[in-house]
Design an enzyme around this catalytic site. Structure first.
Site, PDB file in Angstrom:
ATOM      1  N   ARG A   1      21.858 -34.247  -2.561  1.00 48.21           N
ATOM      2  CA  ARG A   1      20.641 -33.051  -2.647  1.00 48.21           C
ATOM      3  C   ARG A   1      20.776 -31.736  -1.531  1.00 48.21           C
ATOM      4  NH1 ARG A   1      18.080 -38.194  -1.404  1.00 48.21           N
ATOM      5  NH2 ARG A   1      17.163 -39.027  -3.251  1.00 48.21           N
TER       6      ARG A   1
ATOM      7  N   ARG B   1      10.603 -10.516  -8.232  1.00 52.78           N
ATOM      8  CA  ARG B   1      11.778 -10.776  -8.752  1.00 52.78           C
ATOM      9  C   ARG B   1      12.011 -10.344 -10.361  1.00 52.78           C
ATOM     10  NH1 ARG B   1      15.999 -15.324  -6.922  1.00 52.78           N
ATOM     11  NH2 ARG B   1      17.652 -14.798  -8.063  1.00 52.78           N
TER      12      ARG B   1
ATOM     13  N   HIS C   1      18.956 -10.732 -23.734  1.00 56.03           N
ATOM     14  CA  HIS C   1      19.393 -12.388 -23.939  1.00 56.03           C
ATOM     15  C   HIS C   1      19.305 -12.476 -25.528  1.00 56.03           C
ATOM     16  CE1 HIS C   1      18.449 -13.678 -19.549  1.00 56.03           C
ATOM     17  NE2 HIS C   1      19.987 -13.186 -19.758  1.00 56.03           N
TER      18      HIS C   1
ATOM     19  N   LYS D   1      19.394  -6.187  -4.601  1.00 46.54           N
ATOM     20  CA  LYS D   1      19.251  -7.461  -5.129  1.00 46.54           C
ATOM     21  C   LYS D   1      18.679  -8.476  -3.978  1.00 46.54           C
ATOM     22  CE  LYS D   1      19.828 -11.336  -7.790  1.00 46.54           C
ATOM     23  NZ  LYS D   1      20.782 -11.661  -8.721  1.00 46.54           N
TER      24      LYS D   1
ATOM     25  N   ASN E   1      15.064  -8.284 -14.302  1.00 45.39           N
ATOM     26  CA  ASN E   1      15.091  -8.692 -15.633  1.00 45.39           C
ATOM     27  C   ASN E   1      15.065  -7.625 -16.645  1.00 45.39           C
ATOM     28  OD1 ASN E   1      15.547 -11.267 -15.548  1.00 45.39           O
ATOM     29  ND2 ASN E   1      13.376 -11.842 -15.448  1.00 45.39           N
TER      30      ASN E   1
ATOM     31  N   LYS F   1      20.368 -18.025  -7.668  1.00 48.51           N
ATOM     32  CA  LYS F   1      20.168 -18.605  -8.894  1.00 48.51           C
ATOM     33  C   LYS F   1      21.538 -19.448  -9.215  1.00 48.51           C
ATOM     34  CE  LYS F   1      16.817 -16.166 -11.448  1.00 48.51           C
ATOM     35  NZ  LYS F   1      16.497 -15.292 -12.814  1.00 48.51           N
TER      36      LYS F   1
ATOM     37  N   GLU G   1      10.956 -16.051  -8.146  1.00 53.14           N
ATOM     38  CA  GLU G   1      10.538 -15.311  -9.476  1.00 53.14           C
ATOM     39  C   GLU G   1       9.027 -15.264  -9.867  1.00 53.14           C
ATOM     40  OE1 GLU G   1      12.917 -16.461 -13.099  1.00 53.14           O
ATOM     41  OE2 GLU G   1      13.801 -14.618 -12.909  1.00 53.14           O
TER      42      GLU G   1
ATOM     43  N   GLU H   1      24.859  -3.673 -14.677  1.00 56.87           N
ATOM     44  CA  GLU H   1      23.854  -4.097 -13.819  1.00 56.87           C
ATOM     45  C   GLU H   1      23.625  -2.980 -12.868  1.00 56.87           C
ATOM     46  OE1 GLU H   1      22.279  -7.139 -14.012  1.00 56.87           O
ATOM     47  OE2 GLU H   1      23.479  -8.170 -15.682  1.00 56.87           O
TER      48      GLU H   1
ATOM     49  N   HIS I   1      27.921  -9.747 -21.922  1.00 55.54           N
ATOM     50  CA  HIS I   1      26.621  -9.688 -21.039  1.00 55.54           C
ATOM     51  C   HIS I   1      25.909  -8.334 -20.758  1.00 55.54           C
ATOM     52  CE1 HIS I   1      23.144 -10.898 -18.743  1.00 55.54           C
ATOM     53  NE2 HIS I   1      23.533 -10.251 -17.675  1.00 55.54           N
TER      54      HIS I   1
ATOM     55  N   HIS J   1      16.835  -7.310 -19.760  1.00 59.56           N
ATOM     56  CA  HIS J   1      17.094  -8.715 -20.034  1.00 59.56           C
ATOM     57  C   HIS J   1      16.518  -9.270 -21.308  1.00 59.56           C
ATOM     58  CE1 HIS J   1      19.593  -8.138 -16.841  1.00 59.56           C
ATOM     59  NE2 HIS J   1      20.029  -9.239 -16.640  1.00 59.56           N
TER      60      HIS J   1
END
Lengths: 358, 358
Positions: free
Chosen positions: B114, B234, B245, B220, B238, B136, B230, B178, B258, B241
């Site tokens: 955990r 946050r 994506h 960031k 994106n 993330k 998010e 980025e 990417h 993105h």
């Protein structure tokens, strides 16, 4: 913690309220019910009717009954079903079943799209008083139970004590072990209630069951609310679990059920407490007496070696820095956490094992 | 969030400081390094020497290079190695590699027992400015990237810009996409620095790289520090993105890397912003200019259908309630998040596609 508070609804014949309760949560849309076939056969229709009456539609995913569903394989199966249903972050996962379902569905929900909502609908006593509350989720690894898991609080817990009437007696009795635990760690009145009303509980008197579930859930929620991640206080919930887990491990999780193992662990912990001067022998006798009245063991069964137990405890995740941590009673309603010398544990365990029934 | 603050150490030739930095964290004991063979061959010896000099021993687990390691299968492999090494909650996992290693090792660390400690040692530009910061973690599902994941903050991030000198140019360029993003969403000065110093950056001037990595990491960390999960802010990360994506998905994550996909996504988002009256065409031209100077695409490549992109976006997890969410620029340094009509997106995309190079 206030942002993680969630309602715990406990009642008699309250399953049909699920739909209305979900309506009170914000923006519930798509619903996926995770269950096991025997549970779903029994309660699926009532749950679906309740959801439909509130305007929800739900998909159902069943996994095999029992501990084997708590595997990476069945976890992967759940992910596949969630993806297949094109579930986005608005999905609500309902875990309908015992601790295995709650742990597995909770883990899937906590990791699908980095976390979606889960609602726990526990259908066993141990799940109602323990597993469904507090946000622990897990799957097993071949080398150990619950080795892989997360903390993920449910959005709602709905516990209907009427479903306990259909439980096998051994499961009901096993669940009562956890209730005894709550009495010892936090609540003398609960302990006394169990002493007085064991027969009513064993006969599934709903008023009595409701009372102990409410009280147990409140204790659990209070403890984890003050310590979500097991830094300190939460560890008192492990009373009986240090030896208990070892008993389960060495017996392969079959012969001795979880609640029985915890009962044995509590009986041992109380004796260890006496050895360390933390409590008197009267606590041992009183606790043994209650365990027996409920139908729980207070001794090690035959055929379990103390060396096997010692080595299992040494590999348990409750080990920190090589010492063995125990939750030990001071009196009914108060415990302490102690790192105990391995040699001391071994001596106490040898004495405990010598005392087992022929 | 203060309890989740963690040091982000950025420097030139700072890898050898890892051992000493770990000593400054409380109670680091057992260490498991997760890496990929090409990275480990290059930096493993230096890392181990640094750890040994500070009195640490470490196990090494390598997984295949590239995106395919981000699977449930390789995750399971990591669990097996952690269990095999009898790692308890005191273990520290070091993720040595690019974004794939950081995501995979981070997910394993977040779920083993955990949650155990993870230290990120990113070795690509995109990992240094983006993936290693913010907590993330993820693995892929056959039906989509990052569908399974958690939020799990690292205990430490150590980014050595000197390692970027060994990157293939295309990876360096991809990482710069980025950095352009950070400029547009939050920092006009960073954007201007990129405009002025693109040649130095492409030549791997360490002082210039250090400057943009420090600034990007700070942006960031600031954004995720104010919105870990998010909920709102946050999402500005994106930028580029939503379409990006989709471009990756329809090209099977191979043909377009990417960073390149994000560049295309930013070029499109700026045009969508003009259509919606949020910014002027001069922003499109300025951003296109910078992307080209760096060597990044600002148009859709041939052979990608707009209908494929539309349907991919519709299934993306950035969809909420069926509408398409975009991060759109107002000016260099400021963006807004908008739910845009599908029909409007399709029109803009058709125009964008018509504009692609012959």
């Amino acid at each position: 913690m206030s942002d993680r508070a969630y309602p715990i609804v406990i009642g008699r014949h309250c399953l049909p309220r699920l739909g209305r309760l979900l309506k009170s949560l914000a923006a519930v849309r798509r619903i996926v019910i995770v269950s096991a076939p025997p549970v779903y056969r029994r309660y699926g229709r009532a749950i679906l009717a309740s959801l439909n009456a509130s305007g929800f539609e739900a998909r159902v995913v069943t996994v095999p009954d029992g501990e084997r569903a708590k595997s990476l394989r069945w976890l992967s199966y759940l992910y596949d079903r969630l993806v297949e249903a094109r579930c986005d972050r608005d999905v609500t996962v309902i875990a309908l079943g015992g601790g295995v379902i709650g742990d597995l569905a909770g883990f899937a929900a906590s990791t699908y799209l980095r976390g979606v909502r889960v609602v726990q609908v526990p259908t066993t006593l141990v799940a109602q008083v323990d597993a469904s509350i507090g946000g622990k989720t897990a799957v097993n690894h071949p080398n150990g139970k619950n080795l892989i898991g997360t903390f993920h609080q449910p959005a709602l817990v709905l516990a209907d004590v009427a479903v306990l009437r259909t439980l096998p007696t051994r499961d009901l009795v096993g669940g009562l072990a956890e209730v005894v635990k709550y009495g010892v760690i936090a609540d003398p009145a609960l302990f006394q209630y169990l002493e007085r009303h064991a027969p009513r509980l064993l006969a599934c008197d709903l008023a009595a069951l409701e009372r102990i579930v409410v009280r147990s859930a409140a204790i659990k929620a209070d403890v984890v609310g003050r310590d979500e991640r097991e830094g300190g206080l939460r560890r008192i919930l492990n009373y009986g679990h240090t030896l208990g887990h070892a008993v389960e491990t060495v017996t392969g999780y079959r012969r001795v059920h979880h609640g029985e193992a915890i009962a044995i662990g509590m009986a041992f912990a109380a004796r260890l407490g006496v050895r360390l001067g933390l409590c008197g022998w009267n606590l041992v006798e009183r606790q043994d007496g209650l365990l027996r009245r409920i139908g729980l063991p207070a001794r090690l069964p035959q055929g379990i070696s103390t060396s096997g137990l010692m080595s299992s405890m040494a590999h348990d995740k409750k080990v920190r820095g090589g010492r063995l941590h125990f939750v030990l009673p001071r009196r009914v309603g108060a415990v302490v956490v102690r790192a105990v010398d391995t040699a001391e544990v071994r001596r106490a365990l040898t004495a405990f094992a010598a005392d087992r029934p022929g």
